[in-house]
Write a protein that holds these residues in place. Structure first.
Motif, PDB file in Angstrom:
ATOM      1  N   ILE A 100       0.842  -1.207   0.000  1.00 20.15           N
ATOM      2  CA  ILE A 100       0.000   0.000   0.000  1.00 20.15           C
ATOM      3  C   ILE A 100       0.872   1.250   0.000  1.00 20.15           C
ATOM      4  O   ILE A 100       0.823   2.060  -0.928  1.00 20.15           O
ATOM      5  CB  ILE A 100      -0.937   0.011   1.230  1.00 20.15           C
ATOM      6  N   HIS A 101       1.657   1.413   1.041  1.00 20.50           N
ATOM      7  CA  HIS A 101       2.486   2.614   1.186  1.00 20.50           C
ATOM      8  C   HIS A 101       3.727   2.229   1.957  1.00 20.50           C
ATOM      9  O   HIS A 101       3.687   1.328   2.808  1.00 20.50           O
ATOM     10  CB  HIS A 101       1.693   3.706   1.928  1.00 20.50           C
ATOM     11  N   ILE A 102       4.812   2.925   1.728  1.00 21.96           N
ATOM     12  CA  ILE A 102       6.069   2.562   2.361  1.00 21.96           C
ATOM     13  C   ILE A 102       6.030   2.796   3.871  1.00 21.96           C
ATOM     14  O   ILE A 102       6.856   2.259   4.610  1.00 21.96           O
ATOM     15  CB  ILE A 102       7.263   3.296   1.711  1.00 21.96           C
ATOM     16  N   SER A 103       5.089   3.552   4.338  1.00 17.99           N
ATOM     17  CA  SER A 103       4.963   3.738   5.783  1.00 17.99           C
ATOM     18  C   SER A 103       4.394   2.492   6.460  1.00 17.99           C
ATOM     19  O   SER A 103       4.389   2.407   7.696  1.00 17.99           O
ATOM     20  CB  SER A 103       4.078   4.940   6.095  1.00 17.99           C
ATOM     21  N   ILE A 104       3.913   1.542   5.644  1.00 15.47           N
ATOM     22  CA  ILE A 104       3.362   0.286   6.174  1.00 15.47           C
ATOM     23  C   ILE A 104       4.063  -0.872   5.468  1.00 15.47           C
ATOM     24  O   ILE A 104       3.454  -1.594   4.663  1.00 15.47           O
ATOM     25  CB  ILE A 104       1.838   0.201   5.956  1.00 15.47           C
ATOM     26  N   PRO A 105       5.351  -1.074   5.737  1.00 16.35           N
ATOM     27  CA  PRO A 105       6.066  -2.154   5.053  1.00 16.35           C
ATOM     28  C   PRO A 105       5.657  -3.526   5.573  1.00 16.35           C
ATOM     29  O   PRO A 105       5.347  -3.680   6.757  1.00 16.35           O
ATOM     30  CB  PRO A 105       7.536  -1.861   5.369  1.00 16.35           C
ATOM     31  N   THR A 106       5.676  -4.493   4.680  1.00 16.31           N
ATOM     32  CA  THR A 106       5.365  -5.870   5.054  1.00 16.31           C
ATOM     33  C   THR A 106       6.540  -6.806   4.805  1.00 16.31           C
ATOM     34  O   THR A 106       6.481  -7.970   5.178  1.00 16.31           O
ATOM     35  CB  THR A 106       4.137  -6.383   4.282  1.00 16.31           C
ATOM     36  N   ALA A 107       7.576  -6.307   4.167  1.00 14.21           N
ATOM     37  CA  ALA A 107       8.766  -7.110   3.903  1.00 14.21           C
ATOM     38  C   ALA A 107       9.999  -6.271   4.206  1.00 14.21           C
ATOM     39  O   ALA A 107      10.027  -5.072   3.899  1.00 14.21           O
ATOM     40  CB  ALA A 107       8.787  -7.591   2.459  1.00 14.21           C
ATOM     41  N   TRP A 108      11.014  -6.949   4.780  1.00 14.97           N
ATOM     42  CA  TRP A 108      12.246  -6.264   5.172  1.00 14.97           C
ATOM     43  C   TRP A 108      13.453  -7.069   4.700  1.00 14.97           C
ATOM     44  O   TRP A 108      13.427  -8.301   4.666  1.00 14.97           O
ATOM     45  CB  TRP A 108      12.331  -6.136   6.692  1.00 14.97           C
ATOM     46  N   GLY A 109      14.521  -6.321   4.396  1.00 14.10           N
ATOM     47  CA  GLY A 109      15.798  -6.970   4.191  1.00 14.10           C
ATOM     48  C   GLY A 109      16.506  -7.166   5.524  1.00 14.10           C
ATOM     49  O   GLY A 109      15.982  -6.783   6.573  1.00 14.10           O
ATOM     50  N   GLN A 110      17.687  -7.735   5.465  1.00 18.22           N
ATOM     51  CA  GLN A 110      18.412  -8.038   6.701  1.00 18.22           C
ATOM     52  C   GLN A 110      19.204  -6.836   7.213  1.00 18.22           C
ATOM     53  O   GLN A 110      19.656  -6.835   8.358  1.00 18.22           O
ATOM     54  CB  GLN A 110      19.375  -9.220   6.466  1.00 18.22           C
ATOM     55  N   GLY A 111      19.377  -5.825   6.385  1.00 20.35           N
ATOM     56  CA  GLY A 111      20.079  -4.623   6.795  1.00 20.35           C
ATOM     57  C   GLY A 111      21.532  -4.610   6.360  1.00 20.35           C
ATOM     58  O   GLY A 111      22.160  -5.652   6.219  1.00 20.35           O
ATOM     59  N   THR A 112      22.040  -3.401   6.145  1.00 17.30           N
ATOM     60  CA  THR A 112      23.450  -3.225   5.801  1.00 17.30           C
ATOM     61  C   THR A 112      23.981  -2.025   6.586  1.00 17.30           C
ATOM     62  O   THR A 112      23.313  -0.991   6.685  1.00 17.30           O
ATOM     63  CB  THR A 112      23.634  -3.038   4.285  1.00 17.30           C
ATOM     64  N   GLN A 113      25.154  -2.186   7.157  1.00 20.29           N
ATOM     65  CA  GLN A 113      25.719  -1.162   8.030  1.00 20.29           C
ATOM     66  C   GLN A 113      26.388  -0.064   7.209  1.00 20.29           C
ATOM     67  O   GLN A 113      27.188  -0.342   6.310  1.00 20.29           O
ATOM     68  CB  GLN A 113      26.744  -1.782   8.980  1.00 20.29           C
ATOM     69  N   VAL A 114      26.074   1.167   7.552  1.00 19.93           N
ATOM     70  CA  VAL A 114      26.748   2.342   6.993  1.00 19.93           C
ATOM     71  C   VAL A 114      27.371   3.097   8.158  1.00 19.93           C
ATOM     72  O   VAL A 114      26.671   3.461   9.107  1.00 19.93           O
ATOM     73  CB  VAL A 114      25.766   3.250   6.229  1.00 19.93           C
ATOM     74  N   THR A 115      28.669   3.312   8.082  1.00 20.20           N
ATOM     75  CA  THR A 115      29.380   4.040   9.130  1.00 20.20           C
ATOM     76  C   THR A 115      30.104   5.217   8.492  1.00 20.20           C
ATOM     77  O   THR A 115      30.877   5.034   7.558  1.00 20.20           O
ATOM     78  CB  THR A 115      30.385   3.138   9.849  1.00 20.20           C
ATOM     79  N   VAL A 116      29.830   6.404   9.009  1.00 21.32           N
ATOM     80  CA  VAL A 116      30.437   7.619   8.490  1.00 21.32           C
ATOM     81  C   VAL A 116      31.360   8.178   9.569  1.00 21.32           C
ATOM     82  O   VAL A 116      30.900   8.525  10.665  1.00 21.32           O
ATOM     83  CB  VAL A 116      29.383   8.659   8.093  1.00 21.32           C
ATOM     84  N   SER A 117      32.624   8.258   9.273  1.00 19.93           N
ATOM     85  CA  SER A 117      33.599   8.757  10.241  1.00 19.93           C
ATOM     86  C   SER A 117      33.797  10.258  10.058  1.00 19.93           C
ATOM     87  O   SER A 117      33.703  10.788   8.949  1.00 19.93           O
ATOM     88  CB  SER A 117      34.920   8.022  10.074  1.00 19.93           C
ATOM     89  N   SER A 118      34.082  10.910  11.160  1.00 18.72           N
ATOM     90  CA  SER A 118      34.264  12.373  11.108  1.00 18.72           C
ATOM     91  C   SER A 118      35.707  12.741  10.845  1.00 18.72           C
ATOM     92  O   SER A 118      36.599  11.912  10.856  1.00 18.72           O
ATOM     93  CB  SER A 118      33.791  12.993  12.420  1.00 18.72           C
TER      94      SER A 118
END
Length: 118
Positions: A100-118
């Motif tokens: 319907i809308h991305i605010s109501i997701p029904t499927a997810w990936g496992q995730g990927t880490q993003v790290t931003v160093s200063s």
């Protein structure tokens, strides 16, 4: 249910760029909405960007002008191009999909880490 697999995360210096990819197990032109969420350490998961099947894009205020979401229907892949990265963009990024809308997701990936160093 569609399976989503993210890739492209990593470590980058502030001001740098990354592009995340999300490969879907089915034709994404049949999916009403897709998008990217992120969860920073100690915080809740929040919507970063979304795109509808019609191509309408939405962005969190914190990433407008820096991130671009796109979908390649021929490759069944969703992308998130991230430029001018800041340390506060550090998070696990999740691909999501919904009927319907991305605010109501029904499927997810496992995730990927993003790290931003200063």
């Amino acid at each position: 249910q569609v399976r989503l697999v993210e890739s492209g995360g990593g470590l980058v210096q502030a001001g740098g760029s990354l592009r995340l990819s999300c490969a879907a197990s089915e034709r994404i032109n049949t999916i009403a909405a897709m998008g990217w969420y992120r969860r920073a350490p100690g915080k809740q998961r929040v919507l970063v960007a979304g795109v509808s099947r019609a191509g309408i894009q939405t962005y969190a205020d914190s990433v407008k002008g820096r991130f671009t979401i796109s979908r390649d229907n021929s490759k069944n892949t969703l992308y998130l191009a991230m430029n001018s990265l800041k340390p506060e963009d550090t998070a696990v990024y999740y691909c999501a999909a919904g009927p319907i809308h991305i605010s109501i997701p029904t499927a997810w990936g496992q995730g990927t880490q993003v790290t931003v160093s200063s």
